[in-house]
Design a protein around this motif. Structure first.
Motif, mmCIF file in Angstrom:
data_model
loop_
_atom_site.group_PDB
_atom_site.id
_atom_site.type_symbol
_atom_site.label_atom_id
_atom_site.label_comp_id
_atom_site.label_asym_id
_atom_site.label_seq_id
_atom_site.Cartn_x
_atom_site.Cartn_y
_atom_site.Cartn_z
ATOM 1 N N ASP A 53 -10.832 4.444 10.933
ATOM 2 C CA ASP A 53 -9.500 5.027 11.071
ATOM 3 C C ASP A 53 -8.748 4.858 9.756
ATOM 4 O OD1 ASP A 53 -6.985 5.917 11.757
ATOM 5 O OD2 ASP A 53 -6.924 4.870 13.676
ATOM 6 N N LYS A 55 -6.396 6.713 8.508
ATOM 7 C CA LYS A 55 -4.961 6.946 8.652
ATOM 8 C C LYS A 55 -4.238 5.653 8.977
ATOM 9 C CE LYS A 55 -1.596 9.808 11.127
ATOM 10 N NZ LYS A 55 -1.418 10.876 12.156
ATOM 11 N N GLN A 56 -4.780 4.894 9.909
ATOM 12 C CA GLN A 56 -4.157 3.622 10.266
ATOM 13 C C GLN A 56 -4.254 2.631 9.108
ATOM 14 O OE1 GLN A 56 -5.592 1.890 13.915
ATOM 15 N NE2 GLN A 56 -4.760 -0.133 13.442
ATOM 16 N N TYR A 57 -5.414 2.599 8.458
ATOM 17 C CA TYR A 57 -5.613 1.697 7.324
ATOM 18 C C TYR A 57 -4.613 1.993 6.208
ATOM 19 C CZ TYR A 57 -8.002 -0.572 3.367
ATOM 20 O OH TYR A 57 -8.292 -1.339 2.263
ATOM 21 N N MET A 58 -4.486 3.269 5.838
ATOM 22 C CA MET A 58 -3.567 3.664 4.771
ATOM 23 C C MET A 58 -2.129 3.356 5.148
ATOM 24 S SD MET A 58 -5.165 5.079 2.080
ATOM 25 C CE MET A 58 -4.011 6.241 1.340
ATOM 26 N N ALA A 59 -1.770 3.626 6.404
ATOM 27 C CA ALA A 59 -0.397 3.386 6.852
ATOM 28 C C ALA A 59 -0.053 1.908 6.779
ATOM 29 C CB ALA A 59 -0.208 3.918 8.266
ATOM 30 N N LYS A 94 2.005 8.348 -0.942
ATOM 31 C CA LYS A 94 0.708 8.005 -0.347
ATOM 32 C C LYS A 94 0.236 6.617 -0.762
ATOM 33 C CE LYS A 94 -0.775 11.963 -2.027
ATOM 34 N NZ LYS A 94 0.458 12.753 -2.140
ATOM 35 N N HIS A 333 -14.028 6.345 2.698
ATOM 36 C CA HIS A 333 -13.153 7.275 3.390
ATOM 37 C C HIS A 333 -11.951 7.669 2.534
ATOM 38 C CE1 HIS A 333 -14.965 7.428 7.459
ATOM 39 N NE2 HIS A 333 -15.533 6.309 7.044
ATOM 40 N N TYR A 337 -10.618 11.326 1.962
ATOM 41 C CA TYR A 337 -9.206 11.646 2.213
ATOM 42 C C TYR A 337 -8.592 12.388 1.024
ATOM 43 C CZ TYR A 337 -4.190 10.743 1.888
ATOM 44 O OH TYR A 337 -2.844 10.867 1.675
ATOM 45 N N ARG A 341 -6.808 16.027 1.478
ATOM 46 C CA ARG A 341 -5.373 15.885 1.734
ATOM 47 C C ARG A 341 -4.674 17.239 1.659
ATOM 48 N NH1 ARG A 341 -2.711 15.395 -3.436
ATOM 49 N NH2 ARG A 341 -4.257 15.557 -5.091
#
Length: 343
Positions: A53, A55-59, A94, A333, A337, A341
């Motif tokens: 995941d 998205k969760q990691y980046m967030a 980002k 990942h 990404y 993007r």
């Protein structure tokens, strides 16, 4: 790996004019233009073990980076200067460069806390480059990250000085706030300085200005972006390994990884500039064409630019082979990404 030494020379001369330099990727070897799938097909999962995941990691990483940036740069006198610095530094972004530093640190078994000050320094340097890039004397762009550019909000004088102040503070923060052996900190600061200065990011900016409105080939275009975008990416990745206590071989492999994803970032940026709106991008769409700049879609066409992006993803993933698979997941990942993007 052979392609790294052939396609990405470590110590290249800085161009002062637009004629094609002999060292560039394209002139050494046409290694990024095979017939492969379109970039839109990049995020293929090889097996269930590779599910992640991002998205969760980046967030979560971005949240912690934002908190660290906020703590590092509180509002204080002279308040208008610090307000201008914080305005751009804390704008929603980002945070690819600091996340790259943190992920590279964790890849070699290091703790996030050891790399966070250097990760923040990489973001400060990046934001400095954005503030200066938007100035009327360079790219003359009024929008950045979905809001008025710094010089629009604070005036040109404050924007110049805010960028200068962020640049200086980046090194101060990396050196003073780091909790790591002094030799690691010193090397990381040197990495950032080399990536930013007259043979790095600033060299790329100069090359970009000199070639504006001129027809340039792939060699020159790659030379610009290996300096302007990729140098800071490769330093961010290398610094993460350094702060995590990685071996020299691991530093160099992540340096190559950062260089590839840095070039990938620019290829995709060029594609988005002609395929997305200003609202989607958070900055002025079509700006490169309006300024007469050569871009990858202009030079290669959209389809070939997409193929180039996917090839770069594959080369980034090659550099992660041999590392612990679980620790390498974020970086695998992250490359995908960047390729896919939307802004």
């Amino acid at each position: 790996m052979a392609y790294a030494s052939v396609c990405f020379p470590m110590n290249v001369p800085v161009m002062t004019t637009c004629p094609s330099p002999s060292w560039s990727l394209a002139s050494r070897r046409r290694c990024f233009l095979p017939a492969v799938r379109c970039v839109s097909s990049v995020p293929k999962v090889a097996d269930e073990a590779d599910l992640f995941d991002l998205k969760q990691y980046m967030a979560e990483k971005a949240r912690r980076v934002d908190a660290a940036l906020d703590r590092a740069l509180p509002l204080r006198p002279p308040e208008r200067l610090f307000a201008a610095m914080r305005y751009s530094l804390l704008s929603p972004g980002k945070r690819v460069r600091p996340v790259l530093t943190l992920a590279a640190c964790e890849l070699v078994g290091g703790d996030e806390s050891a790399a966070m000050p250097v990760a923040c320094a990489a973001e400060m340097i990046h934001v400095m480059s954005l503030i200066h890039d938007d100035l009327p004397c360079i790219d003359n762009d009024d929008v950045r990250r979905g809001r008025p550019a710094n010089h629009v909000a604070f005036g040109e004088g404050f924007a110049v000085l805010a960028g200068d102040a962020l640049h200086c503070f980046a090194y101060e923060h990396a050196a003073a706030a780091a909790r790591a052996p002094p030799e690691r900190v010193l090397r990381a600061v040197a990495e950032l300085g080399r990536a930013t200065g007259a043979e790095g990011l600033l060299a790329g900016q100069i090359m970009d200005i000199e070639c504006e409105g001129k027809e340039v080939g792939l060699e020159v275009l790659e030379g610009i972006h290996l300096h302007k975008t990729a140098k800071l990416m490769e330093a961010a990745a290398a610094c993460g390994v350094i702060m995590g206590g990685g071996r020299e071989e691991e530093v160099e492999r992540l340096r190559r990884y950062g260089r590839v994803v840095g070039l990938l970032f620019q290829v995709v940026d060029d594609i988005l500039d002609v395929t997305r709106t200003t609202e989607e991008l958070g900055k002025t769409a079509g700006k490169d064409s309006a300024c007469g700049k050569t871009t990858y879609p202009k030079l290669l066409g959209l389809e070939a630019a997409g193929r180039l992006a996917e090839e770069l993803v594959g080369k980034a993933e090659e550099e992660l082979q041999g590392f612990d698979r679980n620790r390498a997941r974020p970086l695998r990942h992250l490359a995908r990404y960047i390729a896919n993007r939307n802004n």
